[in-house]
Design an enzyme around this catalytic site. Sequence first.
Site, short mmCIF file in Angstrom:
data_model
loop_
_atom_site.label_atom_id
_atom_site.label_comp_id
_atom_site.label_asym_id
_atom_site.label_seq_id
_atom_site.Cartn_x
_atom_site.Cartn_y
_atom_site.Cartn_z
N GLY A 32 0.82 -1.21 0.00
CA GLY A 32 0.00 0.00 0.00
C GLY A 32 0.85 1.25 0.00
N ARG A 33 1.98 1.16 0.66
CA ARG A 33 2.85 2.34 0.75
C ARG A 33 3.39 2.77 -0.60
NH1 ARG A 33 4.84 -0.58 5.99
NH2 ARG A 33 3.14 0.21 7.29
N TYR A 77 -1.20 8.61 6.69
CA TYR A 77 -1.93 7.34 6.57
C TYR A 77 -1.11 6.19 5.96
CZ TYR A 77 -3.83 9.10 1.95
OH TYR A 77 -4.03 9.59 0.70
N GLU A 78 -1.63 5.00 6.17
CA GLU A 78 -0.96 3.75 5.82
C GLU A 78 0.45 3.70 6.43
OE1 GLU A 78 -1.59 2.16 1.93
OE2 GLU A 78 -3.47 3.25 1.72
N GLY A 79 0.50 4.17 7.67
CA GLY A 79 1.76 4.22 8.40
C GLY A 79 2.30 5.64 8.39
#
Lengths: 379, 260, 397
Positions: free
Chosen positions: A242-243, A362-364
């Site tokens: 996703g990153r 987001y997403e970490g």
Amino acid sequence: MNFTVSPENEGIRKMVREFAEKKLAPTIVERDEKELFDRSIFDEMGKLGLMGLPYPEKYGGGGMDFVAYAIAIEEISRVDASTSIGMSVHTSLCSWPIYKYGTEEQKQKYLVPLAQGIKLGAFGLTEPNAGTDVGNASTFAVKEGDSYLITGTKVFNTNGGEAEVEVVFTKTNKEAGLKGMSAFIVEKGSPGLSFGKKETKMGIRAAVQREVIMVNAKTPASNILGKEGDGFRIAMTTLDGGRIGIAAQAVGIAQGALDHAIKYAKQRVQFGKPIATQQGISFMLANMATKVEAARLMTYRAAFNKSNDLPYSKEAAMAKLFASDVAMSVTTDAVQVFGGYGYSREYPVERLMRDAKITQIYEGTSEAMRMVIAGSILR
Amino acid sequence: MEIVVCVKQVPDTTEVKIDPVTNTLVREGVPSIVNPFDKYALEMALQLRDKHGGKVTVISMGPPQAVAALRECIAMGADEAVLLSDRAFAGSDTLATSYTLSQAVRKMGNVDLVICGKQAIDGDTAQVGPEMAEHLGIGQLTYVSTIEFDGEKLIAHREQDEGYDVIEAKAPLVVTIIKLAMDPRLPTVKGTAKAYRMEVPVWTAADIAIDPKLAGLEGSPTLVKRIFTPERRGKGEIIQGDSKEAVDALVDKLRQAKIL
Amino acid sequence: MSVKILSEKCIGCQTCIDSCPYGAIVMKDDKAVLTEACTFCGACESSCPASAIVVEREKTEEAQDISAYKGVWVFIEHRDGRIRNVSLELVGEGRKLAQELGEELSAVLIGDNVAEMSKELFASGADNVYLVEGSAFHNYSTDAYSIAFTYLIRKYLPSVILLGATNDGRDLGPRVSARLKTGLTADCTNLSIDPETRLVAWTRPAFGGNIMATIFCPDNRPQMGTVRPKVFKKPVPDYNRTGKIIREELAINEKDIRTKLIDVVKVCTFSCNLEDAEIIVSGGRGLGKPEGFRMVEELAQVLKGTVGSSRAAVDAGWMPYPHQVGQTGKTVAPKIYIACGISGAIQHLAGMQTSDVIIAINKDPDAPIFKVATYGIVGDVYEVVPALTAKFREILQ
């Protein structure tokens, strides 16, 4: 070494740019202003084949690689980061774990309509008390006959309430810590599943994030991804990929701001000449362009690795960490190039600056990225 | 229905700029695009194919890099593409171009419709379509905005100054297309993948039995003698004042200039 | 001139039979042969897939053959019983070219019951009228008109042919020039005779009006061109002038007509014959709403002008497409062009920047339309346009 994007992927860039300019650009100002989520955009993207780019054609996908996918996200983000996050969550976070860990039946039932864009996907991990600290999740699933009953609340859920398919992470064994987590495919309309309020946000205002509330939400046992206890590994590997999407989003936002800034600097005349001829501005533009290029190379590298079954966890984290910082600094500089007009909502750069901030979160978060990178280099 | 669409790769004339010092055309950095009217022609062809079956082949005469225009058409949904490229075609005017394109259509055989954009935005001649019809010895319908096909004959709307003529005709025909009511469709991922994975055949003069006397510079009766930049309009005058004052001042100026 | 069918090459496909406008090809022993009806028009040559038909032409490259072509011709367009303005403009301009060449000016009049129009053509400067009448020519038809026109050209060998750059002129011109294998220059805005070569110098805009090109047709005859409406002035008619009518009888075979006109539909709520208009008042996105065009129409009405529209306003559904001015619409060059609430995207400018006088009204002082405007008023269209209408109404009374 080969730093050339394949002609095929340049073709994807051209195609997606045309889509973004023709279909997203005319309405993004209004959608941002009024915080409108427009599902018809995703329907059209599905018809064009943009909702399942990196998956095989036999699963309804585009049969392209992750570089093509990163380029597509980048080009959409250049114009409309709200749409790109919907696409990224759908593709990287919902479709991918089903593709990677799902059974053939699950793929046929869920991945095919997701990749075709007939259904929209979401990803439920974050909870009020479990952000970076994933293990602190309190959502719990109990098995009852051939179903699981899931109870708990997910927050900031992108596409939440709009998506037909959601990959949800829960504990199935409270004592086993991270090893007690499992992943389920939950369908919209399941008994016990409801949605809370829509978040009001600084940026990506045309995207939708909602609370997902589950009270004994009934899910068939056959909807578990992998087996009980696989959840944490599925979540982490999914987020690794996703990153790449978020890094690409950051590159696109930065490129959009840079393009606007260059155009404006050539047009805007002060002291009798375009401001682009002032060293103060031209050097700023040079720095911006350099940062965008570096971020893009890191992002494509991570995508390349993922496409070629090479390790990409650290690379993706580095790309996201760097590209999101670039997005923030380049959009801030773009506002500066525009001066007072940059601060005005009549011009697009303030929106890009608002959109950029979320890429560091987001997403970490950037801090979580450093944890991943440090963990990898200090192993 | 077997349809051939003729497309041209053109410089985006909306991006063409004039060098303020030399007063000449700045061509560098001007992107190449598929002639906008040809995209409408392709959209028309794809609609007919989607409704009545058959195949859409795009052809273009141009240098090797014109293959990019053909790939774009494949990405939008055309089935096949052929590039006509040969040094012998260089310097073609519309007569030689239309001859060359017709030879390619002839080689394909069994073509029901040849669809072209009404004109290319660089040359603006609107001649290649009708000239192809003549070379092919078939009928023509120009300035068309809609086509209905009942399996036997076509009913088309042909643009006129104050509306349109309704015309009936039978294939084979050459049709030239104006701007349609809908935008040309966007390329798809599937189409794009096909477009960049396929080998686009290149036909040379020998492949399509070109008579060298009729092609390229030699086959072109017209000759460009001189190219020049038109005189730029002088910077106009902004008339100041509120609406009433400005209107009065404008009318005075029009009278003084004997325009009224 | 001769036409031969090489029987050893003929494959008996019969394609040429349909291509012959005169029904002069028949099948004999599975081979095509020519009958006496053949006029040597050469239409069959290109139809043959086996290259079995050979048309031997006089070598047009040679000077002595070119010298056989004399005179300036103008193709006359008419609709609803009236000669179109552009045709009369071309008679006026053709007169000048003919004078300079020391040759005659002729008008080509094809139609059904149109002989009466000859008077107007003589009065406008024609020495001769080539007249072809018949029911097949009642409405414009590519096939009927190109057969008749080509017939006249082959018989009388004019040196120069002018057609209006209208939809019909641009339909017929290339069809005929391709049949004659000669050069055609489209959309000219200036014509002259090159003093050295005595050739027509055809000047036309290209690249959306960004450049001009002057084109010659040195070795082929006739030299053909289409000319934009409104470029030349309509001559003042002199009804004492007379001329010669040369009437040609020509039977058109029904089966040679491949397209059939079945209806004529007028969609313009307000006249949209933009190419012929002296004054055009155009509206754009800056009007904000479709009702804004009522105001634009009112101004046009007072000025006896025509209403135009930007692409944006057409795309928004405020005006029908026939009103659109610009690259994907019509190219116009009226005496006065009034742009109301049009920003002036380059696509629009390409369609109107050769107008004599451009008046622009827009609230944005930086709008590109002001770069081409002769006169600009920065202000609210809803104030300025009604004020302008009132003022013109007052002074034009």
